[in-house]
Design a protein around this motif. Structure first.
Motif, short mmCIF file in Angstrom:
data_model
loop_
_atom_site.label_atom_id
_atom_site.label_comp_id
_atom_site.label_asym_id
_atom_site.label_seq_id
_atom_site.Cartn_x
_atom_site.Cartn_y
_atom_site.Cartn_z
N PHE A 78 0.82 -1.21 0.00
CA PHE A 78 0.00 0.00 0.00
C PHE A 78 0.85 1.26 0.00
O PHE A 78 0.51 2.25 0.64
N THR A 79 1.97 1.22 -0.68
CA THR A 79 2.71 2.46 -0.90
C THR A 79 1.95 3.40 -1.83
O THR A 79 2.11 4.61 -1.77
N ASN A 80 1.14 2.82 -2.71
CA ASN A 80 0.20 3.58 -3.54
C ASN A 80 -1.17 2.95 -3.31
O ASN A 80 -1.46 1.88 -3.81
N GLU A 81 -2.00 3.61 -2.51
CA GLU A 81 -3.23 2.97 -2.04
C GLU A 81 -4.22 2.73 -3.18
O GLU A 81 -4.97 1.76 -3.14
N LYS A 82 -4.24 3.58 -4.17
CA LYS A 82 -5.12 3.34 -5.32
C LYS A 82 -4.74 2.05 -6.03
O LYS A 82 -5.59 1.19 -6.29
N MET A 83 -3.48 1.93 -6.36
CA MET A 83 -3.03 0.75 -7.07
C MET A 83 -3.19 -0.50 -6.21
O MET A 83 -3.63 -1.55 -6.69
N ILE B 299 -7.05 2.74 -13.80
CA ILE B 299 -7.37 2.74 -12.37
C ILE B 299 -7.55 4.16 -11.86
O ILE B 299 -8.50 4.46 -11.12
N ASN B 300 -6.64 5.06 -12.22
CA ASN B 300 -6.75 6.44 -11.75
C ASN B 300 -8.00 7.12 -12.28
O ASN B 300 -8.55 8.02 -11.64
N GLU B 301 -8.46 6.71 -13.45
CA GLU B 301 -9.63 7.34 -14.05
C GLU B 301 -10.93 6.86 -13.40
O GLU B 301 -11.87 7.65 -13.21
N HIS B 302 -11.00 5.59 -13.04
CA HIS B 302 -12.25 5.03 -12.55
C HIS B 302 -12.29 4.85 -11.03
O HIS B 302 -13.37 4.68 -10.47
N LEU B 303 -11.15 4.88 -10.37
CA LEU B 303 -11.13 4.68 -8.93
C LEU B 303 -10.86 6.00 -8.24
O LEU B 303 -9.74 6.49 -8.23
N ARG B 304 -11.90 6.58 -7.69
CA ARG B 304 -11.77 7.83 -6.95
C ARG B 304 -11.53 7.49 -5.49
O ARG B 304 -12.45 7.22 -4.73
N TYR B 305 -10.28 7.47 -5.10
CA TYR B 305 -9.91 6.97 -3.78
C TYR B 305 -9.28 8.12 -2.98
O TYR B 305 -8.20 8.59 -3.30
N ALA B 306 -10.01 8.59 -1.96
CA ALA B 306 -9.48 9.64 -1.09
C ALA B 306 -10.03 9.42 0.31
O ALA B 306 -11.24 9.31 0.50
N GLU B 307 -9.16 9.34 1.27
CA GLU B 307 -9.57 9.14 2.66
C GLU B 307 -9.21 10.38 3.46
O GLU B 307 -8.14 10.97 3.27
N ILE B 308 -10.07 10.73 4.36
CA ILE B 308 -9.78 11.82 5.27
C ILE B 308 -9.44 11.24 6.63
O ILE B 308 -9.76 10.10 6.93
#
Length: 529
Positions: free
Chosen positions: A224-229, A304-313
Protein backbone atom coordinates in the motif's frame (compact mmCIF):
# COMPACT_ATOMS: atom_id res chain seq x y z
CA UNK A 1 14.70 -6.77 49.02
CA UNK A 2 12.00 -9.38 49.00
CA UNK A 3 12.29 -12.51 46.93
CA UNK A 4 9.23 -14.31 45.59
CA UNK A 5 9.29 -17.97 46.59
CA UNK A 6 7.72 -21.03 45.07
CA UNK A 7 7.86 -19.94 41.46
CA UNK A 8 9.62 -23.14 40.46
CA UNK A 9 11.59 -21.36 37.71
CA UNK A 10 15.19 -20.19 38.08
CA UNK A 11 15.80 -16.83 36.50
CA UNK A 12 18.76 -14.78 35.32
CA UNK A 13 22.17 -16.15 36.17
CA UNK A 14 20.81 -18.99 38.30
CA UNK A 15 18.75 -20.22 35.34
CA UNK A 16 21.77 -20.09 33.09
CA UNK A 17 23.89 -21.96 35.64
CA UNK A 18 21.28 -24.66 36.05
CA UNK A 19 21.08 -25.14 32.27
CA UNK A 20 24.86 -25.12 32.04
CA UNK A 21 25.23 -27.69 34.78
CA UNK A 22 22.51 -29.93 33.34
CA UNK A 23 24.01 -29.80 29.84
CA UNK A 24 27.53 -30.40 31.07
CA UNK A 25 28.94 -27.64 28.88
CA UNK A 26 32.33 -26.09 29.24
CA UNK A 27 33.62 -27.19 32.63
CA UNK A 28 33.44 -29.87 35.25
CA UNK A 29 30.66 -29.79 37.83
CA UNK A 30 31.34 -30.96 41.35
CA UNK A 31 28.38 -30.44 43.68
CA UNK A 32 27.25 -26.83 43.21
CA UNK A 33 30.60 -25.47 42.01
CA UNK A 34 31.62 -24.68 38.43
CA UNK A 35 35.09 -24.32 36.97
CA UNK A 36 36.37 -20.85 36.24
CA UNK A 37 36.27 -21.49 32.48
CA UNK A 38 32.67 -22.64 32.66
CA UNK A 39 31.62 -19.60 34.71
CA UNK A 40 33.41 -17.25 32.29
CA UNK A 41 31.67 -18.85 29.29
CA UNK A 42 28.30 -18.64 31.05
CA UNK A 43 28.74 -14.97 31.97
CA UNK A 44 29.83 -14.14 28.40
CA UNK A 45 26.78 -15.80 26.86
CA UNK A 46 24.41 -14.08 29.29
CA UNK A 47 26.06 -10.71 28.71
CA UNK A 48 25.76 -11.01 24.93
CA UNK A 49 22.10 -12.03 25.23
CA UNK A 50 21.22 -9.16 27.58
CA UNK A 51 23.02 -6.57 25.43
CA UNK A 52 21.16 -7.71 22.32
CA UNK A 53 17.79 -7.54 24.06
CA UNK A 54 18.40 -4.08 25.53
CA UNK A 55 20.41 -2.29 22.87
CA UNK A 56 19.15 -3.60 19.55
CA UNK A 57 15.82 -2.11 18.38
CA UNK A 58 13.27 -3.99 16.23
CA UNK A 59 13.53 -3.51 12.49
CA UNK A 60 10.04 -1.92 12.24
CA UNK A 61 6.81 -1.39 14.16
CA UNK A 62 5.12 -4.19 12.23
CA UNK A 63 7.88 -6.58 13.33
CA UNK A 64 7.06 -6.09 17.03
CA UNK A 65 4.20 -8.62 17.03
CA UNK A 66 6.15 -11.34 15.23
CA UNK A 67 9.16 -10.66 17.45
CA UNK A 68 7.03 -11.17 20.56
CA UNK A 69 5.77 -14.51 19.29
CA UNK A 70 9.25 -15.61 18.24
CA UNK A 71 10.63 -14.68 21.66
CA UNK A 72 7.99 -16.85 23.33
CA UNK A 73 9.04 -19.84 21.23
CA UNK A 74 12.73 -19.06 21.78
CA UNK A 75 12.38 -18.81 25.56
CA UNK A 76 12.83 -22.55 25.97
CA UNK A 77 15.83 -22.74 23.65
CA UNK A 78 19.48 -21.90 24.34
CA UNK A 79 20.40 -18.25 23.98
CA UNK A 80 22.79 -16.81 21.43
CA UNK A 81 26.18 -18.44 21.87
CA UNK A 82 29.23 -18.34 19.63
CA UNK A 83 30.23 -21.86 20.67
CA UNK A 84 26.79 -23.34 19.94
CA UNK A 85 26.55 -21.51 16.64
CA UNK A 86 30.00 -22.71 15.56
CA UNK A 87 29.24 -26.31 16.51
CA UNK A 88 25.85 -26.34 14.77
CA UNK A 89 27.28 -24.73 11.64
CA UNK A 90 29.99 -27.35 11.35
CA UNK A 91 27.46 -30.15 11.77
CA UNK A 92 25.13 -28.66 9.17
CA UNK A 93 27.91 -28.05 6.65
CA UNK A 94 29.04 -31.66 6.99
CA UNK A 95 25.59 -32.75 5.76
CA UNK A 96 25.07 -30.32 2.87
CA UNK A 97 26.58 -32.42 0.10
CA UNK A 98 23.29 -33.78 -1.23
CA UNK A 99 21.38 -30.43 -1.43
CA UNK A 100 24.29 -28.85 -3.31
CA UNK A 101 24.47 -31.86 -5.65
CA UNK A 102 20.76 -31.45 -6.45
CA UNK A 103 21.30 -27.75 -7.13
CA UNK A 104 24.16 -28.61 -9.49
CA UNK A 105 21.87 -31.04 -11.32
CA UNK A 106 19.31 -28.28 -11.84
CA UNK A 107 21.99 -25.99 -13.24
CA UNK A 108 23.17 -28.84 -15.45
CA UNK A 109 19.68 -29.26 -16.93
CA UNK A 110 19.21 -25.59 -17.81
CA UNK A 111 22.73 -25.11 -19.12
CA UNK A 112 22.44 -27.96 -21.69
CA UNK A 113 25.84 -29.39 -20.80
CA UNK A 114 24.42 -32.82 -21.62
CA UNK A 115 21.63 -32.45 -24.21
CA UNK A 116 20.40 -36.03 -23.80
CA UNK A 117 20.11 -35.54 -20.06
CA UNK A 118 18.21 -32.24 -20.50
CA UNK A 119 15.77 -33.80 -22.99
CA UNK A 120 15.20 -36.75 -20.62
CA UNK A 121 14.35 -34.45 -17.72
CA UNK A 122 11.99 -32.46 -19.95
CA UNK A 123 10.23 -35.68 -20.97
CA UNK A 124 9.70 -36.44 -17.28
CA UNK A 125 8.37 -32.89 -16.88
CA UNK A 126 5.97 -33.50 -19.79
CA UNK A 127 4.73 -36.72 -18.22
CA UNK A 128 4.29 -34.92 -14.88
CA UNK A 129 2.15 -32.24 -16.55
CA UNK A 130 0.00 -34.71 -18.45
CA UNK A 131 -0.42 -37.10 -15.50
CA UNK A 132 0.51 -35.14 -12.36
CA UNK A 133 -0.77 -37.47 -9.62
CA UNK A 134 0.82 -40.75 -10.85
CA UNK A 135 4.10 -39.01 -11.66
CA UNK A 136 4.46 -37.11 -8.41
CA UNK A 137 3.66 -40.19 -6.34
CA UNK A 138 5.96 -42.47 -8.38
CA UNK A 139 9.03 -40.25 -8.73
CA UNK A 140 10.16 -40.59 -5.07
CA UNK A 141 9.85 -44.37 -5.32
CA UNK A 142 11.83 -44.59 -8.57
CA UNK A 143 14.48 -42.24 -7.20
CA UNK A 144 14.88 -44.47 -4.14
CA UNK A 145 15.16 -47.53 -6.39
CA UNK A 146 17.45 -46.26 -9.15
CA UNK A 147 19.09 -43.26 -7.50
CA UNK A 148 19.99 -44.84 -4.16
CA UNK A 149 19.63 -48.62 -4.09
CA UNK A 150 20.95 -49.55 -7.57
CA UNK A 151 24.17 -47.45 -7.31
CA UNK A 152 24.94 -48.95 -3.90
CA UNK A 153 24.31 -52.47 -5.22
CA UNK A 154 26.70 -51.84 -8.11
CA UNK A 155 29.25 -50.55 -5.61
CA UNK A 156 29.06 -53.77 -3.60
CA UNK A 157 28.94 -56.01 -6.72
CA UNK A 158 31.56 -54.24 -8.81
CA UNK A 159 31.18 -55.05 -12.53
CA UNK A 160 34.12 -55.94 -14.73
CA UNK A 161 35.44 -53.28 -17.05
CA UNK A 162 34.07 -53.35 -20.60
CA UNK A 163 36.14 -52.18 -23.56
CA UNK A 164 33.06 -51.16 -25.54
CA UNK A 165 31.09 -49.35 -22.78
CA UNK A 166 32.01 -46.66 -20.30
CA UNK A 167 30.17 -48.60 -17.63
CA UNK A 168 29.33 -52.27 -17.57
CA UNK A 169 25.61 -52.68 -16.71
CA UNK A 170 26.12 -56.26 -15.52
CA UNK A 171 27.06 -56.59 -11.82
CA UNK A 172 29.42 -59.28 -10.60
CA UNK A 173 28.05 -62.65 -9.59
CA UNK A 174 28.37 -64.21 -6.17
CA UNK A 175 28.81 -62.56 -2.77
CA UNK A 176 29.49 -58.83 -2.36
CA UNK A 177 33.01 -57.77 -3.19
CA UNK A 178 32.89 -54.67 -0.95
CA UNK A 179 31.36 -53.76 2.34
CA UNK A 180 28.26 -51.56 2.23
CA UNK A 181 28.89 -47.86 2.70
CA UNK A 182 26.36 -45.92 4.79
CA UNK A 183 26.43 -42.16 4.13
CA UNK A 184 27.86 -40.23 7.06
CA UNK A 185 28.62 -36.57 7.70
CA UNK A 186 31.85 -35.69 5.98
CA UNK A 187 34.83 -35.03 8.27
CA UNK A 188 35.96 -31.47 8.76
CA UNK A 189 39.40 -32.20 7.29
CA UNK A 190 38.22 -33.29 3.87
CA UNK A 191 37.87 -31.81 0.41
CA UNK A 192 34.11 -32.35 0.46
CA UNK A 193 33.75 -30.27 3.64
CA UNK A 194 35.71 -27.40 2.08
CA UNK A 195 33.68 -27.71 -1.12
CA UNK A 196 30.46 -27.53 0.91
CA UNK A 197 31.75 -24.34 2.52
CA UNK A 198 32.52 -22.88 -0.88
CA UNK A 199 29.11 -23.79 -2.30
CA UNK A 200 27.38 -22.42 0.78
CA UNK A 201 29.28 -19.17 0.42
CA UNK A 202 28.34 -18.79 -3.25
CA UNK A 203 24.82 -20.21 -3.28
CA UNK A 204 23.71 -18.01 -0.40
CA UNK A 205 23.46 -15.20 -2.92
CA UNK A 206 20.75 -17.13 -4.77
CA UNK A 207 18.46 -16.66 -1.77
CA UNK A 208 19.56 -13.04 -1.43
CA UNK A 209 18.75 -12.29 -5.07
CA UNK A 210 15.40 -14.09 -4.91
CA UNK A 211 14.45 -12.30 -1.67
CA UNK A 212 15.42 -8.88 -3.04
CA UNK A 213 13.58 -9.50 -6.30
CA UNK A 214 10.37 -10.64 -4.57
CA UNK A 215 10.49 -7.82 -2.06
CA UNK A 216 11.10 -5.21 -4.75
CA UNK A 217 8.30 -6.61 -6.89
CA UNK A 218 5.80 -6.83 -4.03
CA UNK A 219 6.66 -3.31 -2.88
CA UNK A 220 5.03 -1.97 -6.03
CA UNK A 221 1.53 -3.02 -4.95
CA UNK A 222 1.42 -5.29 -1.88
CA UNK A 223 2.41 -2.84 0.87
CA UNK A 224 0.00 0.00 0.00
CA UNK A 225 2.71 2.46 -0.90
CA UNK A 226 0.20 3.58 -3.54
CA UNK A 227 -3.23 2.97 -2.04
CA UNK A 228 -5.12 3.34 -5.32
CA UNK A 229 -3.03 0.75 -7.07
CA UNK A 230 -2.94 -1.57 -4.06
CA UNK A 231 -6.71 -1.36 -3.64
CA UNK A 232 -7.35 -2.24 -7.29
CA UNK A 233 -4.91 -5.16 -7.24
CA UNK A 234 -6.37 -6.37 -3.94
CA UNK A 235 -9.83 -6.54 -5.51
CA UNK A 236 -8.46 -8.31 -8.60
CA UNK A 237 -6.57 -10.88 -6.54
CA UNK A 238 -9.60 -11.42 -4.30
CA UNK A 239 -11.81 -12.19 -7.31
CA UNK A 240 -9.18 -14.46 -8.84
CA UNK A 241 -8.65 -16.28 -5.54
CA UNK A 242 -12.36 -16.87 -4.94
CA UNK A 243 -12.85 -18.02 -8.53
CA UNK A 244 -9.90 -20.38 -8.22
CA UNK A 245 -11.14 -21.83 -4.91
CA UNK A 246 -14.76 -22.30 -6.01
CA UNK A 247 -14.71 -23.00 -9.75
CA UNK A 248 -11.23 -24.18 -10.75
CA UNK A 249 -12.25 -27.85 -10.85
CA UNK A 250 -14.98 -27.00 -13.34
CA UNK A 251 -12.99 -24.45 -15.35
CA UNK A 252 -9.94 -26.71 -15.65
CA UNK A 253 -11.89 -28.91 -18.07
CA UNK A 254 -12.22 -26.00 -20.49
CA UNK A 255 -8.96 -24.12 -19.89
CA UNK A 256 -5.78 -25.29 -21.68
CA UNK A 257 -3.75 -25.42 -18.47
CA UNK A 258 -1.65 -28.43 -19.47
CA UNK A 259 -0.96 -26.96 -22.90
CA UNK A 260 0.12 -23.69 -21.32
CA UNK A 261 2.50 -25.43 -18.89
CA UNK A 262 3.99 -27.59 -21.63
CA UNK A 263 4.45 -24.67 -24.01
CA UNK A 264 5.99 -22.49 -21.31
CA UNK A 265 8.36 -25.18 -20.03
CA UNK A 266 9.65 -26.32 -23.42
CA UNK A 267 9.92 -22.75 -24.73
CA UNK A 268 11.96 -21.70 -21.69
CA UNK A 269 14.32 -24.64 -21.91
CA UNK A 270 14.89 -24.09 -25.64
CA UNK A 271 15.45 -20.35 -25.11
CA UNK A 272 18.19 -21.24 -22.62
CA UNK A 273 19.99 -23.39 -25.17
CA UNK A 274 23.50 -22.01 -25.83
CA UNK A 275 22.50 -21.10 -29.42
CA UNK A 276 19.57 -18.93 -28.31
CA UNK A 277 20.51 -17.96 -24.76
CA UNK A 278 22.38 -14.76 -25.56
CA UNK A 279 19.70 -13.56 -27.97
CA UNK A 280 16.90 -14.40 -25.51
CA UNK A 281 18.49 -12.69 -22.50
CA UNK A 282 19.48 -9.61 -24.49
CA UNK A 283 15.95 -9.37 -25.88
CA UNK A 284 14.38 -9.77 -22.44
CA UNK A 285 16.64 -7.06 -20.95
CA UNK A 286 16.49 -4.67 -23.90
CA UNK A 287 15.17 -1.14 -23.67
CA UNK A 288 12.49 -1.92 -26.24
CA UNK A 289 11.04 -4.71 -24.10
CA UNK A 290 11.13 -2.51 -21.03
CA UNK A 291 9.27 0.28 -22.81
CA UNK A 292 6.59 -2.12 -24.00
CA UNK A 293 6.05 -3.41 -20.48
CA UNK A 294 5.94 0.13 -19.13
CA UNK A 295 3.39 1.10 -21.76
CA UNK A 296 1.09 -1.70 -20.65
CA UNK A 297 1.51 -0.93 -16.96
CA UNK A 298 0.97 2.79 -17.49
CA UNK A 299 -2.21 2.06 -19.45
CA UNK A 300 -3.43 -0.12 -16.58
CA UNK A 301 -2.55 2.58 -14.08
CA UNK A 302 -4.37 5.27 -16.06
CA UNK A 303 -7.52 3.14 -16.14
CA UNK A 304 -7.37 2.74 -12.37
CA UNK A 305 -6.75 6.44 -11.75
CA UNK A 306 -9.63 7.34 -14.05
CA UNK A 307 -12.25 5.03 -12.55
CA UNK A 308 -11.13 4.68 -8.93
CA UNK A 309 -11.77 7.83 -6.95
CA UNK A 310 -9.91 6.97 -3.78
CA UNK A 311 -9.48 9.64 -1.09
CA UNK A 312 -9.57 9.14 2.66
CA UNK A 313 -9.78 11.82 5.27
CA UNK A 314 -8.37 11.53 8.74
CA UNK A 315 -10.51 9.75 11.28
CA UNK A 316 -12.14 12.04 13.86
CA UNK A 317 -13.67 11.02 17.16
CA UNK A 318 -15.77 12.76 19.78
CA UNK A 319 -14.39 12.76 23.32
CA UNK A 320 -16.09 13.76 26.54
CA UNK A 321 -14.99 15.03 29.93
CA UNK A 322 -17.02 15.82 33.04
CA UNK A 323 -16.90 19.06 34.99
CA UNK A 324 -17.26 18.03 38.65
CA UNK A 325 -18.43 20.49 41.33
CA UNK A 326 -18.87 19.95 45.06
CA UNK A 327 -21.23 21.82 47.36
CA UNK A 328 -19.37 23.72 50.09
CA UNK A 329 -21.27 23.82 53.38
CA UNK A 330 -19.03 26.60 54.61
CA UNK A 331 -19.52 28.98 51.68
CA UNK A 332 -23.00 27.67 50.79
CA UNK A 333 -22.08 27.45 47.09
CA UNK A 334 -20.83 25.03 44.48
CA UNK A 335 -17.04 24.82 44.20
CA UNK A 336 -15.17 23.46 41.17
CA UNK A 337 -13.32 20.23 41.89
CA UNK A 338 -11.95 19.75 38.39
CA UNK A 339 -12.45 18.00 35.08
CA UNK A 340 -12.40 14.22 35.06
CA UNK A 341 -13.12 11.39 32.64
CA UNK A 342 -15.22 9.72 35.36
CA UNK A 343 -18.72 11.05 36.08
CA UNK A 344 -18.30 10.30 39.82
CA UNK A 345 -21.94 9.43 40.28
CA UNK A 346 -23.21 7.42 43.23
CA UNK A 347 -22.37 4.03 41.70
CA UNK A 348 -19.23 4.90 39.73
CA UNK A 349 -16.09 2.85 40.40
CA UNK A 350 -14.25 5.74 42.02
CA UNK A 351 -17.20 6.50 44.29
CA UNK A 352 -17.66 2.86 45.32
CA UNK A 353 -13.92 2.51 46.07
CA UNK A 354 -14.13 5.73 48.13
CA UNK A 355 -11.36 7.40 46.13
CA UNK A 356 -10.95 11.15 46.22
CA UNK A 357 -12.17 12.61 42.93
CA UNK A 358 -9.65 15.45 43.22
CA UNK A 359 -6.86 12.94 42.63
CA UNK A 360 -8.38 12.14 39.21
CA UNK A 361 -9.11 15.68 38.03
CA UNK A 362 -7.37 18.49 36.23
CA UNK A 363 -8.25 22.08 37.16
CA UNK A 364 -8.78 23.38 33.62
CA UNK A 365 -10.02 22.20 30.25
CA UNK A 366 -6.75 23.39 28.77
CA UNK A 367 -4.95 20.67 30.74
CA UNK A 368 -7.12 17.87 29.34
CA UNK A 369 -5.10 15.74 26.95
CA UNK A 370 -6.50 13.70 24.05
CA UNK A 371 -6.49 9.89 24.15
CA UNK A 372 -3.26 8.09 23.44
CA UNK A 373 -2.30 8.16 19.74
CA UNK A 374 -4.86 10.94 19.09
CA UNK A 375 -4.55 14.73 18.94
CA UNK A 376 -6.91 17.64 19.11
CA UNK A 377 -8.09 19.09 15.83
CA UNK A 378 -5.60 21.80 14.92
CA UNK A 379 -6.43 25.51 15.29
CA UNK A 380 -9.73 24.81 16.94
CA UNK A 381 -10.76 25.53 20.53
CA UNK A 382 -13.89 23.42 20.27
CA UNK A 383 -14.78 22.46 23.83
CA UNK A 384 -18.57 22.59 23.83
CA UNK A 385 -21.13 22.01 26.56
CA UNK A 386 -23.33 18.95 26.06
CA UNK A 387 -26.89 20.27 25.81
CA UNK A 388 -28.58 16.86 26.10
CA UNK A 389 -27.61 15.39 29.49
CA UNK A 390 -30.60 13.03 29.48
CA UNK A 391 -29.08 11.04 26.64
CA UNK A 392 -25.71 10.29 28.26
CA UNK A 393 -27.41 9.57 31.59
CA UNK A 394 -29.72 7.03 29.98
CA UNK A 395 -26.94 5.60 27.86
CA UNK A 396 -24.79 4.98 30.95
CA UNK A 397 -27.73 3.56 32.98
CA UNK A 398 -26.96 6.13 35.65
CA UNK A 399 -29.38 6.06 38.60
CA UNK A 400 -30.04 8.31 41.56
CA UNK A 401 -29.40 11.57 39.73
CA UNK A 402 -31.46 14.70 39.19
CA UNK A 403 -31.14 16.46 35.83
CA UNK A 404 -31.52 20.23 35.57
CA UNK A 405 -32.26 20.88 31.90
CA UNK A 406 -31.93 24.63 32.36
CA UNK A 407 -28.31 24.62 33.51
CA UNK A 408 -27.45 21.12 32.14
CA UNK A 409 -26.19 20.03 35.55
CA UNK A 410 -26.74 16.46 36.76
CA UNK A 411 -27.02 16.34 40.55
CA UNK A 412 -26.51 13.45 42.93
CA UNK A 413 -29.59 12.05 44.64
CA UNK A 414 -29.36 10.35 47.98
CA UNK A 415 -31.37 7.25 48.78
CA UNK A 416 -33.84 9.54 50.53
CA UNK A 417 -34.40 11.53 47.32
CA UNK A 418 -32.43 14.64 48.29
CA UNK A 419 -29.68 16.27 46.26
CA UNK A 420 -26.22 15.14 47.21
CA UNK A 421 -22.81 16.79 47.46
CA UNK A 422 -21.70 16.55 43.83
CA UNK A 423 -22.96 17.64 40.45
CA UNK A 424 -21.48 17.30 36.99
CA UNK A 425 -21.98 18.27 33.36
CA UNK A 426 -20.36 17.02 30.16
CA UNK A 427 -18.05 18.86 27.80
CA UNK A 428 -17.14 17.47 24.40
CA UNK A 429 -14.34 18.00 21.93
CA UNK A 430 -13.13 16.48 18.67
CA UNK A 431 -9.79 14.74 18.25
CA UNK A 432 -8.16 13.16 15.24
CA UNK A 433 -5.75 10.28 14.74
CA UNK A 434 -2.06 11.08 14.92
CA UNK A 435 -0.06 10.46 11.78
CA UNK A 436 3.61 9.55 11.57
CA UNK A 437 3.83 11.11 8.14
CA UNK A 438 1.92 13.41 5.78
CA UNK A 439 0.93 12.34 2.30
CA UNK A 440 2.35 14.53 -0.44
CA UNK A 441 1.08 12.54 -3.41
CA UNK A 442 -2.66 13.02 -2.88
CA UNK A 443 -4.61 14.56 -5.70
CA UNK A 444 -5.05 18.29 -5.21
CA UNK A 445 -8.79 18.21 -5.87
CA UNK A 446 -9.27 15.31 -3.47
CA UNK A 447 -7.23 17.10 -0.82
CA UNK A 448 -9.45 20.20 -1.09
CA UNK A 449 -12.60 18.08 -0.77
CA UNK A 450 -11.21 16.25 2.25
CA UNK A 451 -10.15 19.50 3.91
CA UNK A 452 -13.61 21.01 3.36
CA UNK A 453 -15.26 18.02 4.98
CA UNK A 454 -12.98 18.25 8.02
CA UNK A 455 -13.59 21.99 8.36
CA UNK A 456 -17.34 21.40 8.10
CA UNK A 457 -17.17 18.84 10.90
CA UNK A 458 -15.13 21.17 13.12
CA UNK A 459 -17.39 24.15 12.53
CA UNK A 460 -20.61 22.29 13.21
CA UNK A 461 -19.09 20.77 16.32
CA UNK A 462 -18.06 24.18 17.63
CA UNK A 463 -21.38 25.88 16.87
CA UNK A 464 -23.85 23.24 17.97
CA UNK A 465 -22.08 22.00 21.10
CA UNK A 466 -24.03 18.75 21.13
CA UNK A 467 -22.93 15.24 21.92
CA UNK A 468 -23.00 12.32 19.50
CA UNK A 469 -26.78 12.24 18.88
CA UNK A 470 -26.86 15.77 17.50
CA UNK A 471 -23.61 15.17 15.58
CA UNK A 472 -25.00 12.13 13.79
CA UNK A 473 -26.94 14.47 11.56
CA UNK A 474 -23.85 16.31 10.32
CA UNK A 475 -23.60 16.34 6.55
CA UNK A 476 -20.29 14.95 5.36
CA UNK A 477 -18.81 14.76 8.86
CA UNK A 478 -16.18 12.17 9.62
CA UNK A 479 -16.74 12.23 13.38
CA UNK A 480 -17.10 8.78 14.87
CA UNK A 481 -20.34 8.41 16.84
CA UNK A 482 -18.59 6.56 19.67
CA UNK A 483 -17.57 8.84 22.54
CA UNK A 484 -14.11 8.42 23.98
CA UNK A 485 -12.78 9.75 27.21
CA UNK A 486 -9.61 11.84 27.02
CA UNK A 487 -6.60 11.60 29.28
CA UNK A 488 -6.78 13.62 32.48
CA UNK A 489 -3.46 14.79 33.90
CA UNK A 490 -3.13 16.06 37.45
CA UNK A 491 -1.54 19.50 37.71
CA UNK A 492 1.93 19.40 39.20
CA UNK A 493 2.17 15.64 38.79
CA UNK A 494 3.23 13.13 36.22
CA UNK A 495 0.33 10.80 36.96
CA UNK A 496 -2.44 10.39 34.42
CA UNK A 497 -5.55 8.37 33.93
CA UNK A 498 -5.48 5.94 31.01
CA UNK A 499 -7.93 6.86 28.30
CA UNK A 500 -10.37 4.64 26.47
CA UNK A 501 -8.31 4.44 23.30
CA UNK A 502 -7.86 1.84 20.59
CA UNK A 503 -4.08 2.21 20.64
CA UNK A 504 -1.54 1.04 23.20
CA UNK A 505 1.20 3.57 22.65
CA UNK A 506 1.35 7.25 21.85
CA UNK A 507 3.04 8.55 18.75
CA UNK A 508 4.21 12.08 18.19
CA UNK A 509 3.09 13.82 15.05
CA UNK A 510 6.32 14.72 13.34
CA UNK A 511 5.77 17.75 11.15
CA UNK A 512 7.98 18.32 8.24
CA UNK A 513 8.29 14.62 7.43
CA UNK A 514 6.87 13.44 4.16
CA UNK A 515 5.83 10.12 2.73
CA UNK A 516 5.70 9.74 -0.99
CA UNK A 517 3.80 6.80 -2.46
CA UNK A 518 4.47 5.32 -5.88
CA UNK A 519 3.60 7.75 -8.60
CA UNK A 520 3.28 5.09 -11.30
CA UNK A 521 3.69 1.43 -12.16
CA UNK A 522 6.51 2.17 -14.54
CA UNK A 523 9.03 0.34 -12.33
CA UNK A 524 6.85 -2.72 -11.69
CA UNK A 525 9.11 -5.12 -13.57
CA UNK A 526 12.25 -3.01 -13.57
CA UNK A 527 14.00 -5.11 -10.94
CA UNK A 528 17.62 -6.05 -11.23
CA UNK A 529 18.87 -9.13 -9.44
Amino acid sequence: MSVKQGSGKPSGLNSGMSKFASNGGGGSVTGSSLSSAGIQKLLTDNLVEKVMKMALPPSSDMALKSLTERKQFASGRPGLSVNIMSRNFRQMNARLSQPFAILDEIIKVFSWTNPAYTISIMLIYTHAVMKPLPTLTSLPIFYLLFGVMVPHYFYMHKPDECMYLDGNPTPSQGPPLRKPVIPKPVPELSQEFVLNLTDLQNHMMIYVHIYDFMNEWLSKFAYFTNEKMSTAIFLILLVVGLTNALFLDTLSKYLPIKGFLLTTGWSLIFMLHPKFREWFLSKANSEETRLRVLTLTNRFENIINEHLRYAEIRENKLVSVFEIQQFSEKDRCWVLVGFSNDDYTLFSDLRINQENIADHCTPSLDDVKPPIAWEWVEDEDSWALDLEPIVWVERGFIQYVDIDMGTKWVYDLTLEGKRGRYRRRMWTNVCTRQMDYHYIDINEEEAIVAEDRINTAKSENHLQGHHRVSRDSMSGSSINSEETKPTISRSGSNNSVDSMSNSDSSKKNTKGESFSGLSSLTDLLNVTV
